[in-house]
Design a protein around this motif. Structure first.
Motif, PDB file in Angstrom:
ATOM      1  N   ASP A  83       1.394  -1.359   0.196  1.00  0.00           N
ATOM      2  CA  ASP A  83       0.032   0.409  -0.129  1.00  0.00           C
ATOM      3  C   ASP A  83       0.733   1.160   0.293  1.00  0.00           C
ATOM      4  O   ASP A  83       0.248   2.172   0.274  1.00  0.00           O
ATOM      5  CB  ASP A  83      -0.994   0.019   1.238  1.00  0.00           C
ATOM      6  N   VAL A  86       2.504   4.056  -5.525  1.00  0.00           N
ATOM      7  CA  VAL A  86       1.463   4.457  -6.135  1.00  0.00           C
ATOM      8  C   VAL A  86       1.501   4.740  -7.414  1.00  0.00           C
ATOM      9  O   VAL A  86       3.467   4.368  -7.589  1.00  0.00           O
ATOM     10  CB  VAL A  86       1.215   6.072  -5.250  1.00  0.00           C
ATOM     11  N   ASP A  87       1.341   4.568  -8.255  1.00  0.00           N
ATOM     12  CA  ASP A  87       1.548   5.097  -9.849  1.00  0.00           C
ATOM     13  C   ASP A  87       2.116   6.549  -9.990  1.00  0.00           C
ATOM     14  O   ASP A  87       2.200   6.946  -9.045  1.00  0.00           O
ATOM     15  CB  ASP A  87       0.088   5.318 -10.761  1.00  0.00           C
ATOM     16  N   GLY A  89       2.020   8.400 -11.844  1.00  0.00           N
ATOM     17  CA  GLY A  89       0.455   9.775 -12.334  1.00  0.00           C
ATOM     18  C   GLY A  89       0.198  10.354 -11.226  1.00  0.00           C
ATOM     19  O   GLY A  89      -0.816  11.284 -11.028  1.00  0.00           O
ATOM     20  N   GLN A  90       0.280  10.087  -9.969  1.00  0.00           N
ATOM     21  CA  GLN A  90      -0.677  10.405  -8.351  1.00  0.00           C
ATOM     22  C   GLN A  90       0.730  11.253  -7.874  1.00  0.00           C
ATOM     23  O   GLN A  90       0.081  11.488  -7.033  1.00  0.00           O
ATOM     24  CB  GLN A  90      -0.807   8.489  -8.287  1.00  0.00           C
ATOM     25  N   VAL A  91       1.833  11.279  -8.775  1.00  0.00           N
ATOM     26  CA  VAL A  91       2.550  11.969  -7.867  1.00  0.00           C
ATOM     27  C   VAL A  91       2.623  13.530  -7.966  1.00  0.00           C
ATOM     28  O   VAL A  91       2.395  13.863  -9.365  1.00  0.00           O
ATOM     29  CB  VAL A  91       3.935  11.193  -8.214  1.00  0.00           C
ATOM     30  N   ALA A  92       2.414  14.492  -7.052  1.00  0.00           N
ATOM     31  CA  ALA A  92       1.928  15.750  -7.839  1.00  0.00           C
ATOM     32  C   ALA A  92       3.881  16.286  -7.766  1.00  0.00           C
ATOM     33  O   ALA A  92       4.210  16.830  -7.143  1.00  0.00           O
ATOM     34  CB  ALA A  92       2.152  16.383  -6.648  1.00  0.00           C
TER      35      ALA A  92
END
Length: 125
Positions: A83, A86-87, A89-92
């Motif tokens: 968990d 993350v992908d 694409g989810q990183v800011a």
């Protein structure tokens, strides 16, 4: 005239013998130095093998787990979980800023990919 020729020939032969003698000892010295360096390289490779084995021994997962358990109060280390990933694409990611042109320069600069196009500047009357 013959005696001068014999004398010159003898001197040339003696000079070449002296040169060959010096080159022989210089070559033997270089070979000795090279073998010393080869032995040193061998010793260093053995030392490197020992250090790698010690590093592998100290980094055993069981040993590291015990160290984490002993120092949990200080380190607060916990095992990775699925968990926590993350992908991409989810990183800011922060938005890049456009480089500022030097004052008074009217040279259009090439904009890197991903930048919005420039708005035309309004001229003031």
């Amino acid at each position: 005239m013959r005696s001068v020729l014999y004398l010159l020939t003898t001197l040339v032969v003696m000079g070449l013998a002296f040169w060959a003698y010096r080159e022989n000892y210089r070559t033997q010295s270089a070979i000795s130095e090279m073998s010393d360096i080869q032995r040193q390289i061998g010793r260093l490779r053995e030392d490197l093998g020992v250090l790698r084995a010690e590093w592998a021994y100290l980094n055993r997962p069981g040993r590291l787990r015990q160290l984490v358990d002993l120092n949990f109060d200080k380190l607060k280390l916990v095992p990775f979980g699925s968990d926590q990933f993350v992908d991409v694409g989810q990183v800011a990611f922060p938005t890049p800023k456009a480089p500022e042109p030097p004052p008074g320069a009217d040279i259009p600069t090439e904009r890197p990919a991903g930048y919005p196009p420039r708005r035309p500047q309004e001229s003031t009357p």
